[in-house]
Design a protein around this motif. Structure first.
Motif, PDB file in Angstrom:
ATOM      1  N   THR A  11      35.232   9.225   3.318  1.00 51.76           N
ATOM      2  CA  THR A  11      35.200   8.299   2.188  1.00 51.76           C
ATOM      3  C   THR A  11      34.676   6.933   2.624  1.00 51.76           C
ATOM      4  N   ALA A  15      31.221   5.199   1.344  1.00 55.25           N
ATOM      5  CA  ALA A  15      31.177   3.863   0.739  1.00 55.25           C
ATOM      6  C   ALA A  15      30.080   3.018   1.375  1.00 55.25           C
ATOM      7  N   HIS A  19      26.863   1.907  -0.934  1.00 55.43           N
ATOM      8  CA  HIS A  19      26.694   0.497  -1.293  1.00 55.43           C
ATOM      9  C   HIS A  19      25.817  -0.276  -0.315  1.00 55.43           C
ATOM     10  N   GLN A  24      28.791  -4.251   1.671  1.00 56.51           N
ATOM     11  CA  GLN A  24      30.145  -4.018   2.158  1.00 56.51           C
ATOM     12  C   GLN A  24      30.629  -5.177   3.043  1.00 56.51           C
ATOM     13  N   GLN A  65      35.468  -0.132   7.542  1.00 61.10           N
ATOM     14  CA  GLN A  65      34.059  -0.035   7.177  1.00 61.10           C
ATOM     15  C   GLN A  65      33.197  -0.922   8.075  1.00 61.10           C
TER      16      GLN A  65
END
Length: 97
Positions: A11, A15, A19, A24, A65
Motif C-alpha cells: 500500500t 501510494a 501520487h 508525497q 513513504q
C-alpha cells in the motif's frame, strides 16, 4: 512503523507510485504540520490525546513513504540506533538536553 505486513508495504509503495515522490514529500510536510498543531493544542488546551495519536499515525505512515522515496530505510535505522545510544549516554551521564 514496526512490523509492516506485506499488504501494508505494498500500500505504501502504491501510494508513492500513484501520487509520485514530490507530492508525497509535500504531503509528509503537511502531516508534520498537523502533528505540530495537535501537540500545541494539547499543551495549550488539553485537547484529546487520541487526536495526537491519529496525527502521529499519519506522520509514521509518511515517514515510511519517505524511506521508500529516498531508499534509505537501513540508513535511517542506523541513525536511530546511533542517536538513541547518544541519548542513553547523556541520560546516564546526567546531562539533560
Amino acid at each position: 512503523m514496526e512490523h509492516l505486513t506485506m499488504k501494508e508495504l505494498e500500500t505504501l509503495l502504491d501510494a508513492v507510485r500513484a501520487h509520485g515522490p514530490q507530492k508525497q514529500i509535500i504531503k509528509a510536510v503537511e502531516e508534520l504540520g498537523e502533528l505540530s498543531q495537535a501537540l500545541c493544542k494539547y499543551l495549550a488546551e488539553g485537547a484529546d490525546p487520541d487526536h495526537v495519536a491519529e496525527e502521529m499515525a499519519d506522520v509514521a505512515i509518511m515517514l515510511e513513504q519517505l524511506k521508500i522515496i529516498f531508499e534509505n530505510h537501513a540508513r535511517v535505522d542506523a541513525w536511530e540506533h546511533e542517536k538513541l545510544a547518544r541519548l542513553a549516554a547523556r541520560i546516564d551521564g546526567g546531562e539533560a538536553r
